[in-house]
Design an enzyme around this catalytic site. Structure first.
Site, mmCIF file in Angstrom:
data_model
loop_
_atom_site.group_PDB
_atom_site.id
_atom_site.type_symbol
_atom_site.label_atom_id
_atom_site.label_comp_id
_atom_site.label_asym_id
_atom_site.label_seq_id
_atom_site.Cartn_x
_atom_site.Cartn_y
_atom_site.Cartn_z
ATOM 1 N N GLY A 73 -31.219 19.223 -24.066
ATOM 2 C CA GLY A 73 -32.215 18.636 -23.181
ATOM 3 C C GLY A 73 -31.720 17.347 -22.553
ATOM 4 N N SER A 74 -32.639 16.439 -22.356
ATOM 5 C CA SER A 74 -32.317 15.226 -21.601
ATOM 6 C C SER A 74 -31.255 14.355 -22.260
ATOM 7 C CB SER A 74 -33.575 14.404 -21.393
ATOM 8 O OG SER A 74 -34.537 15.179 -20.718
ATOM 9 N N THR A 75 -31.069 14.501 -23.558
ATOM 10 C CA THR A 75 -30.036 13.665 -24.185
ATOM 11 C C THR A 75 -28.678 13.966 -23.583
ATOM 12 O OG1 THR A 75 -29.758 15.289 -25.952
ATOM 13 C CG2 THR A 75 -31.215 13.439 -26.404
#
Lengths: 474, 485
Positions: free
Chosen positions: B216-218
């Site tokens: 995801g956004s990480t």
């Protein structure tokens, strides 16, 4: 063959009796097992076993009695047989005692029978009985040729012994093989005794019939084929072996009898054709029986690839466990008391006792044991060579041959060389019948070898020599 | 009659000879194979015949051995705080084999290692019993406890690294199992094993190393690193050329943002509020092959990350289409990462662009505590220049100070982080994974953490890296910084 024909092994001069050699060897045969016993105690419990002195004295006493009787009543006997048997028996006792100490086997016995009873004390008792029988043989059997008189009685006796386990009420079916009878709480394996009794019959019968069997034959494709009527006895023995196999599920004993008969027949007739016929018949019989006996089939599969059916078949697991015992032992073995040959659980101290030798004494130990057995066999064969009468020759080679086949069948079975059959390693395995019968066998061989090596009696001075001219054919 | 007699004597000799040959075959030629077969229980018996050496964390053993009765195996393994340490130790069961450190360092632990030969030989003469050596780990009990406690009844994993060395400080996975429960070979052990083996919750899986999740956004941290390294962006505060809505290249699908103000947002701002459009666009501009290059420098697509327990390879697809690459740049599509991998990303940024090889065995010692083998920190790669690392640090610190990661702030430490909420399942219907990766530095120490929580009990809206994962990361970082001084 004339009586005075001396083979290269028998000189005309009086031979040394070799009794002192035997005594010296016996000292080793007693001391080695005592050391082995101490070794097990130290390895398993970290201290010398409690009964060490009693055990040493007991074994020494038994060996001493044996030696004394031989010295007194069979002065010229082969000096190796008694020490070899004593050594094997002594080491067998140590191995059985070692397996008595196994927690796995103790737990197994408790699960199966509710209680564990050690086998070593029984085995020691049976050893004493065996040596008593050995002494009895030497005292009562002054000349092995007296047994010739019992040729046909022996045949009947052997048949009875072989049939006993199948008799309802007497026989006991243990783990698929009906080879035991139980009398007054004792389990007896009549087959072990039948081995000796039937050798008497074969020797007596073949001595009489050998000329007929050897000479009255037709030549066919380079082989001398016997006449139909002479085939009778061999067919009968063959049928008997097969019946044992079918009704008692005992491939080993059947092979043993048949093999012994073929060996004796060949020696008696000097005809190779008998060996060919014998081999063909045994192979044919085995194939036929294997076809409708699941027991035998399972054993054959286990022999072909024990690890393929390791988890699904008990027979495969046994052979696999045994092979892993040998493999885990390696060249020098783990040392007595330090292996895990008891993982096999079933019959660890009887049928599979040689696996313990393999694991704990290693390749070196197994080879030593095989050579000890080999020596007994070859001393027996040599006794046969040296014997002066055909009955003695046949009898001795029959017993030695049977001994050799038994070693081959048992050791070959546990080592995966041939399919496994339920037989016991002579002198090593736990079992009263086996040890008693084998001591009797050694007694007989000693008696024959004594007769063979005994200096030929000087020709009796003939009182008529001066009165009558005797014309002797030269 | 003597001729056949001699022949029979030879025949009997041949029988014995056949046996002699056979025993040589079995006990010499085949000995090795037979003695190590899987059916051969002697192998396991020897393994448990003496007290097993211990696995040690911060000077204290986290394992033990007890004598068992009535079993083939003399000693049984025990574990102190088994469930907490299970992802580190693995298990050593008499009946069901061994895994992870217990398996990899088995020879040291049992004392069979060749390097312990000298000790064994001396033992043979002095009569001393053979002992196992010890495995000293880099793990930090306080951090491990914080991680395991933080996960609580959630499913997920936590990995904490020392960015300067690569030493693994915490390695937690939940739900966990107690390796003591099936260390023996009794019926009870078997029951425990069977229920664990077939469990739906997959307790036996080490989620920290052996489970990959969409990051995801990480993953935007990696994309930002790629953009800086490949000079697509040089000034992190300059506006990027990002339309709103941003349509994925070659498709008509718009990339939806969860937050407003993403149009032409700078890289710094985009990371702060986690703009999908900016990073998808960025990934596209960097191009697939260069994204792959940077991702691989961080450790993606490496099937042999051995800590020494081998972690699963994290994936950044090398062959996907342009739109796939754009989606992958925000940690969706085919991108998948282990928690360890994401901790490595945070660690590399924190360590000025230098990625250290993660490891958890500090040294192996002999029973007498002599060091047999010492692990030296090893540089794995340099995904970022020091200059770019500094820029990325500033961006990550910004996230914690002003953006989605405020819950990870720690007094007296510089903390940088990135949240993530990764969607997965068909049409993204399943509960999303909550991620948080972060690092903290003080003048005395440093730590990098990755936290992932899957399928939490919280409602869908609550599952965000910020709400669930960041507090755990904070606790772990605090614990580490406290221990470091």
């Amino acid at each position: 063959m004339s009586v005075v024909t001396n083979t290269t092994t028998i000189g005309a001069i009086e031979l040394p009796s070799r009794r002192n050699t035997e005594l010296l060897l016996l000292v080793f045969a007693v001391v080695i097992p005592i050391f082995a016993y101490a070794n097990v105690g130290l390895a398993v419990h970290g201290k010398l076993p409690p009964g060490m002195l009693a055990y040493g004295l007991g074994l020494g006493l038994l060996a001493g009695i044996g030696h004394f009787v031989v010295r007194r009543y069979a002065k010229y006997a082969d000096p190796l047989l008694l020490p070899l048997a004593t050594l094997l028996n002594g080491l067998g006792l140590v191995l059985i005692w070692r397996l008595d100490q196994s927690e796995r086997l103790q737990n197994l016995a408790e699960r199966q029978f509710g209680a564990f009873s050690p086998s070593a004390p029984n085995q020691l008792f049976y050893t004493a009985v065996g040596i008593a029988l050995f002494v009895g043989v030497l005292l009562l059997l002054k000349d092995h040729r007296t047994l010739q008189r019992f040729t046909y009685i022996s045949m009947a006796a052997a048949l009875v012994l072989l049939i006993l386990p199948v008799v309802p009420g007497l026989g006991a079916d243990v783990f698929g093989a009906k080879i035991w009878i139980s009398v007054a709480g004792f389990s007896i394996q009549p087959g072990e005794f039948a081995k000796i009794v039937i050798a008497v019959f074969f020797a007596g019968y073949l001595m009489v019939k050998r000329d007929a069997l050897a000479l009255a034959s037709r030549r066919f494709m380079g082989l001398y084929l016997p006449r139909g009527r002479d085939l009778g006895p061999i067919l009968m023995i063959w049928a008997m072996s097969l019946l044992i196999l079918i009704f008692e599920n005992d491939l080993g004993t059947s092979l043993l009898f048949f093999g012994m008969f073929v060996i004796m027949l060949y020696v008696a007739t000097e005809r190779t054709s008998w060996i060919v016929i014998g081999l063909l018949m045994s192979v044919g019989g085995a194939v036929v029986v294997a076809g409708f006996s699941g027991h035998v089939e399972a054993r054959v599969n286990a022999w072909l690839d024990p690890f393929a059916c390791y988890t699904t078949s008990g027979a495969c697991e046994q052979v696999g466990q045994s092979l892993m015992s040998f493999g885990s032992g390696g060249v020098l073995g783990t040392g007595l008391g330090q292996g895990h040959s008891d993982l096999i659980l079933f019959a660890a101290n009887s049928d599979f006792i040689f696996s313990t030798v393999g694991e704990e004494l290693g390749l070196a130990g197994v080879m030593a044991f095989l050579l000890l057995y080999g020596l007994i066999i070859e001393r027996g064969a040599r006794t046969a060579l040296a014997a002066r009468d055909p009955f003695g020759k046949l009898f001795a080679i029959g017993l030695s041959g049977a001994f050799a086949i038994q070693i081959f069948v048992v050791a070959g079975g546990v080592m995966g060389l041939i399919p496994l059959t339920g037989m016991t390693m002579p002198f090593l395995a736990s079992g009263g019948s086996s040890v008693i019968a084998n001591w009797a066998l050694i007694g007989i061989l000693i008696r024959i070898s004594d007769t063979a090596r005994r200096p030929a009696p000087a020709p009796a001075p003939s009182p008529d020599a001066e009165m009558t001219q005797v014309v002797r054919p030269s | 009659m003597n001729k056949p007699l001699r022949r029979i004597a030879i025949f009997c000799g041949l029988l014995v000879l056949a046996l002699l040959v056979r025993t040589n075959w079995l006990q010499y030629v085949q000995a090795e194979e037979l003695s190590t077969r899987k059916e051969n229980r002697r192998v396991a018996i020897a393994q448990y015949a003496q007290e097993r050496g211990n696995i040690i964390a911060n000077g204290k053993p986290i394992t033990g051995s007890v004598v068992t009765d009535g079993s083939d195996y003399k000693y049984k393994r025990t574990y102190i705080d088994g469930p907490m340490w299970a992802p580190v130790t693995g298990f050593a069961s008499q009946a069901f084999g061994s895994t992870q450190l217990e398996n990899l360092e088995d020879k040291i632990l049992t004392g069979n290692d060749d390097r312990l030969f000298f000790d064994r030989t001396i033992g043979m003469f002095t009569g001393e019993k053979r002992q196992g050596g010890n495995v000293v780990t880099t793990l930090m009990p306080a951090a491990q406890k914080a991680a395991f406690k933080g996960l609580g009844s959630n499913k997920g994993a936590v990995v904490a690294l020392d960015p300067r060395t690569g030493a693994i400080l915490a390695l937690a996975s939940a739900p966990s199992y107690d390796p003591s429960s099936f260390a023996g070979n009794s019926k009870k052990d078997e029951k425990a094993w069977v229920s664990l083996k077939d469990s739906k919750n997959k307790e036996l899986v080490n989620r920290a190393l052996r489970e990959t999740y969409p990051p995801g956004s990480t993953f935007k941290v990696v994309t930002a690193a790629a953009a800086l390294e490949h000079k697509v962006v040089t000034d992190i505060n300059a506006p990027t050329d990002t339309p709103e809505p941003y349509i994925l290249p070659g498709t008509r699908t718009p990339m939806v943002n969860q937050h407003g103000g993403c149009k032409n947002a700078s890289l710094n701002k985009a990371l702060e509020v986690s703009c999908n459009s900016v990073f998808a666009n960025m990934g596209d501009k960097v191009t697939r092959d260069k994204m792959v290059e940077t991702a691989e420098k961080f450790g993606f697509n490496d099937p042999e990350i051995d800590t020494p327990v081998r972690a699963f390879a994290s994936v950044y697809d090398k062959t996907m289409s342009r739109d796939g690459n754009a989606q992958s740049s925000i940690g969706q599509f085919n991108t998948a990462a282990t928690p360890l991998q994401m901790a490595m990303v945070a660690a590399a940024v924190a360590n000025d662009g230098k990625l250290m090889k993660p490891y958890m065995v500090d040294r192996l010692t002999a029973p007498n505590l002599d060091v047999i083998e010492q692990t030296d920190p090893q540089e794995m790669s340099r995904p970022l220049s020091a200059e770019n690392a500094e820029k990325l640090q500033a961006m990550m610190v910004n996230v914690v100070e002003k953006g989605t990661g405020t819950r990870a702030q720690i007094d007296g430490a510089t903390v940088g982080g990135k949240t993530g909420t990764a969607q997965h399942g068909e049409k993204n219907k399943k509960r999303p994974y909550a991620w948080f990766i972060s690092y903290a530095t003080t003048d005395k120490g440093a730590v990098a953490v990755a936290v992932v929580i899957e399928d939490s009990n919280a409602t869908r809206e609550d599952i965000s890296g910020s709400g669930l994962a960041a507090p755990i990361a904070k606790d772990v970082m605090q614990a580490v910084l406290k221990a470091q001084g």
